[in-house]
Design an enzyme around this catalytic site. Structure first.
Site, PDB file in Angstrom:
ATOM      1  N   HIS A 235     -44.163 -13.634 -48.031  1.00  0.00           N
ATOM      2  CA  HIS A 235     -44.715 -13.169 -46.756  1.00  0.00           C
ATOM      3  C   HIS A 235     -45.761 -12.071 -46.972  1.00  0.00           C
ATOM      4  O   HIS A 235     -46.761 -12.014 -46.259  1.00  0.00           O
ATOM      5  CB  HIS A 235     -43.631 -12.680 -45.786  1.00  0.00           C
ATOM      6  CG  HIS A 235     -44.248 -12.379 -44.460  1.00  0.00           C
ATOM      7  ND1 HIS A 235     -44.553 -13.365 -43.544  1.00  0.00           N
ATOM      8  CD2 HIS A 235     -44.727 -11.227 -43.937  1.00  0.00           C
ATOM      9  CE1 HIS A 235     -45.173 -12.817 -42.514  1.00  0.00           C
ATOM     10  NE2 HIS A 235     -45.293 -11.517 -42.720  1.00  0.00           N
ATOM     11  N   ASP A 239     -49.546 -12.053 -45.530  1.00  0.00           N
ATOM     12  CA  ASP A 239     -50.217 -10.935 -44.859  1.00  0.00           C
ATOM     13  C   ASP A 239     -51.535 -10.591 -45.564  1.00  0.00           C
ATOM     14  O   ASP A 239     -52.547 -10.305 -44.918  1.00  0.00           O
ATOM     15  CB  ASP A 239     -49.324  -9.684 -44.860  1.00  0.00           C
ATOM     16  CG  ASP A 239     -48.232  -9.739 -43.802  1.00  0.00           C
ATOM     17  OD1 ASP A 239     -48.340 -10.527 -42.844  1.00  0.00           O
ATOM     18  OD2 ASP A 239     -47.259  -8.968 -43.944  1.00  0.00           O
ATOM     19  N   HIS A 262     -50.472  -3.754 -44.871  1.00  0.00           N
ATOM     20  CA  HIS A 262     -51.722  -3.933 -44.134  1.00  0.00           C
ATOM     21  C   HIS A 262     -52.722  -2.820 -44.397  1.00  0.00           C
ATOM     22  O   HIS A 262     -53.922  -3.054 -44.468  1.00  0.00           O
ATOM     23  CB  HIS A 262     -51.443  -4.018 -42.633  1.00  0.00           C
ATOM     24  CG  HIS A 262     -50.610  -5.196 -42.259  1.00  0.00           C
ATOM     25  ND1 HIS A 262     -50.995  -6.488 -42.560  1.00  0.00           N
ATOM     26  CD2 HIS A 262     -49.425  -5.298 -41.635  1.00  0.00           C
ATOM     27  CE1 HIS A 262     -50.078  -7.324 -42.115  1.00  0.00           C
ATOM     28  NE2 HIS A 262     -49.100  -6.630 -41.564  1.00  0.00           N
TER      29      HIS A 262
HETATM   30 ZN   LIG Z   1     -46.695 -10.412 -41.642  1.00  0.00          ZN
END
Ligand SMILES: [Zn+2]
Length: 305
Positions: A235, A239, A262
């Site tokens: 995952h 991202d 992020h």
């Molecule tokens: Zn995510």
């Protein structure tokens, strides 16, 4: 020549916003060459457009949030990952809320929707950002590096120091088939204590075991278990693909991330944009060249060559 792509036909879906808990309607429509991915807030009076570009990032704390003036759209990363992952260069994403729906917490529902839309080539060359020199960033014990490679490669390492998430490393050369099969189905995840804290602040209202892997003090709380033994690092790679899409064009290079998120992913996008000497664009129409007179018998010293 590799050509730019868009959807063959528009598609629509509904889902809930993970933070608002409200129902969101979303349409993805074909777009002209050079559009890139453009979000349009159809619920606002002027239907403002928000380009999916690194320059529009305003928040990376819980998800990646973009803005253009007062108009915002958040949780864009899983849909952007799906578009980039399956090779869609241009699309208009109409959404009637400030959040992209969370779906099942992965990019698999987006890949399915995009497959239903089909993909068509446009009469324009696809440009690719080709990395020529390494760029490295670090933030405490978190690092991200991009360096030259013949294709898009990712090496991602996570180490949360939590009993239910062992350290995991994933190494993958990404293409549409591998993205769809090995990365897209990996779901977002959160620690129970953090999820409860978010709910206490009125956030994550739509969050549940239906759209996230939730990690308790010593085990995964989802009764169905994990989709991959290393679903967490997959995952994080998802991202990363979504955040790298904010470059606005495909990347050719090797990206190595340790304990990223992020904030670090979008910082790399910014660093790449700020260092044009570290890359070139392939597929760019060649600039008109001015014919030179030639150097004749003059020898160019290496220092000036
Ligand atoms: Zn995510």
């Amino acid at each position: 020549m590799t050509r730019q792509t868009t959807l063959a036909r528009p598609v629509t879906t509904r889902g809930i916003g993970v933070h608002s808990g409200q129902s969101v309607r979303l349409a993805i429509k074909p777009a002209a060459p050079g559009t890139g991915i453009l979000f349009v807030r159809t619920d606002l009076a002027t239907a403002p457009a928000i380009p999916a570009r690194g320059s529009q990032v305003v928040d990376t704390r819980l998800a990646t949030t973009l803005a253009a003036g007062p108009a915002r759209v958040s949780t864009v990363e899983h849909l952007l990952a799906a578009l980039a992952g399956v090779g869609i260069d241009n699309a208009i994403v109409e959404v009637d809320a400030a959040e992209i729906p969370i779906m099942d917490g992965s990019a698999a529902p987006w890949v399915t929707l995009l497959a239903a839309a089909g993909r068509t080539e446009l009469d324009a060359p696809r440009r690719t950002l080709v990395v020529d020199r390494a760029i490295a960033l670090c933030e405490g014990d978190k690092t991200i590096v991009v360096e030259p490679a013949g294709r898009l490669e990712v090496r991602y390492e996570i180490a949360f120091g939590h009993a239910a998430i062992p350290a995991q490393t994933l190494e993958i050369a990404l293409d549409p088939a591998r993205f769809a099969a090995e990365i897209a189905p990996a779901r977002t995840f959160g620690f129970l204590a953090e999820v409860e804290a978010l709910k206490a602040r009125g956030l994550a209202r739509g969050g549940s075991l239906d759209n996230a892997v939730v990690i308790g003090p010593d085990r995964i709380l989802n009764p169905e278990g994990l989709r991959f033994a290393d679903e967490f690092v997959r995952h994080k790679t998802l991202d990363l693909v979504g955040d790298l899409a904010l470059l606005g064009l495909p990347l050719r290079g090797r990206v190595t991330v340790t304990r990223g998120g992020h904030h670090l992913h979008t910082a790399l996008v910014e660093a790449i944009a700020a260092q044009p000497a570290a890359w070139h664009l392939e597929g760019q129409p060649a600039p008109a060249r001015v014919p030179g007179r030639g150097l004749g018998a003059i020898r160019v010293e290496p220092a000036f060559a």
